[in-house]
Design a protein around this motif. Structure first.
Motif, PDB file in Angstrom:
ATOM      1  N   ILE A 178      21.506  13.894 -25.624  1.00  0.00           N
ATOM      2  CA  ILE A 178      22.032  15.131 -25.029  1.00  0.00           C
ATOM      3  C   ILE A 178      22.301  16.161 -26.118  1.00  0.00           C
ATOM      4  N   GLN A 179      22.895  15.745 -27.224  1.00  0.00           N
ATOM      5  CA  GLN A 179      23.164  16.671 -28.322  1.00  0.00           C
ATOM      6  C   GLN A 179      21.872  17.227 -28.915  1.00  0.00           C
ATOM      7  N   THR A 180      20.838  16.411 -29.004  1.00  0.00           N
ATOM      8  CA  THR A 180      19.542  16.877 -29.496  1.00  0.00           C
ATOM      9  C   THR A 180      18.962  17.933 -28.558  1.00  0.00           C
ATOM     10  N   ILE A 181      19.053  17.693 -27.261  1.00  0.00           N
ATOM     11  CA  ILE A 181      18.564  18.668 -26.275  1.00  0.00           C
ATOM     12  C   ILE A 181      19.329  19.978 -26.414  1.00  0.00           C
ATOM     13  N   ILE A 182      20.646  19.909 -26.532  1.00  0.00           N
ATOM     14  CA  ILE A 182      21.464  21.119 -26.668  1.00  0.00           C
ATOM     15  C   ILE A 182      21.078  21.894 -27.923  1.00  0.00           C
ATOM     16  N   LYS A 183      20.925  21.210 -29.044  1.00  0.00           N
ATOM     17  CA  LYS A 183      20.540  21.879 -30.294  1.00  0.00           C
ATOM     18  C   LYS A 183      19.177  22.541 -30.168  1.00  0.00           C
ATOM     19  N   THR A 184      18.234  21.861 -29.528  1.00  0.00           N
ATOM     20  CA  THR A 184      16.891  22.417 -29.344  1.00  0.00           C
ATOM     21  C   THR A 184      16.936  23.663 -28.475  1.00  0.00           C
ATOM     22  N   VAL A 185      17.681  23.601 -27.372  1.00  0.00           N
ATOM     23  CA  VAL A 185      17.806  24.761 -26.483  1.00  0.00           C
ATOM     24  C   VAL A 185      18.436  25.928 -27.234  1.00  0.00           C
ATOM     25  N   GLU A 186      19.481  25.675 -27.998  1.00  0.00           N
ATOM     26  CA  GLU A 186      20.140  26.746 -28.742  1.00  0.00           C
ATOM     27  C   GLU A 186      19.208  27.382 -29.768  1.00  0.00           C
ATOM     28  N   GLN A 187      18.383  26.581 -30.438  1.00  0.00           N
ATOM     29  CA  GLN A 187      17.416  27.120 -31.394  1.00  0.00           C
ATOM     30  C   GLN A 187      16.393  28.003 -30.690  1.00  0.00           C
ATOM     31  N   LYS A 188      15.905  27.560 -29.533  1.00  0.00           N
ATOM     32  CA  LYS A 188      14.916  28.336 -28.784  1.00  0.00           C
ATOM     33  C   LYS A 188      15.522  29.643 -28.275  1.00  0.00           C
ATOM     34  N   ILE A 189      16.772  29.602 -27.841  1.00  0.00           N
ATOM     35  CA  ILE A 189      17.440  30.814 -27.361  1.00  0.00           C
ATOM     36  C   ILE A 189      17.606  31.815 -28.507  1.00  0.00           C
ATOM     37  N   GLU A 190      17.967  31.335 -29.687  1.00  0.00           N
ATOM     38  CA  GLU A 190      18.095  32.218 -30.843  1.00  0.00           C
ATOM     39  C   GLU A 190      16.762  32.890 -31.170  1.00  0.00           C
ATOM     40  N   LYS A 191      15.665  32.151 -31.058  1.00  0.00           N
ATOM     41  CA  LYS A 191      14.340  32.725 -31.286  1.00  0.00           C
ATOM     42  C   LYS A 191      14.039  33.802 -30.254  1.00  0.00           C
ATOM     43  N   LEU A 192      14.411  33.561 -29.007  1.00  0.00           N
ATOM     44  CA  LEU A 192      14.191  34.564 -27.960  1.00  0.00           C
ATOM     45  C   LEU A 192      14.987  35.839 -28.221  1.00  0.00           C
ATOM     46  N   LYS A 193      16.221  35.690 -28.699  1.00  0.00           N
ATOM     47  CA  LYS A 193      17.058  36.845 -28.986  1.00  0.00           C
ATOM     48  C   LYS A 193      16.495  37.664 -30.135  1.00  0.00           C
TER      49      LYS A 193
END
Length: 69
Positions: free
Chosen positions: A52-67
């Motif tokens: 779950i923590q790996t998924i959260i970190k991955t999502v946060e990285q992808k969101i930062e790229k989108l921003k």
């Protein structure tokens, strides 16, 4: 296994997991957990927590790229 909250019996089953973080909502439909048959408290094994923590970190990285785009 006994529940730490009420001392009820725990049984392993698939449960939903959701979290609101940093402007997004993550919902995972099925994650294995121990669930108390008495109070409903959920406990996740270490490897589920790690995943779950790996998924959260991955999502946060992808969101930062989108921003940044």
């Amino acid at each position: 296994m006994k529940c730490m909250m009420c001392n009820g019996e725990m049984e392993k089953k698939n449960v939903p997991y959701s979290v609101d973080r940093k402007g997004y909502h993550l919902y995972i439909r099925e994650v294995q957990a121990y669930v108390c048959t008495q109070c409903g408290e959920k406990y996740f094994d270490e490897h589920e927590v790690d995943d779950i923590q790996t998924i959260i970190k991955t999502v946060e990285q992808k969101i930062e790229k989108l921003k940044a785009a």
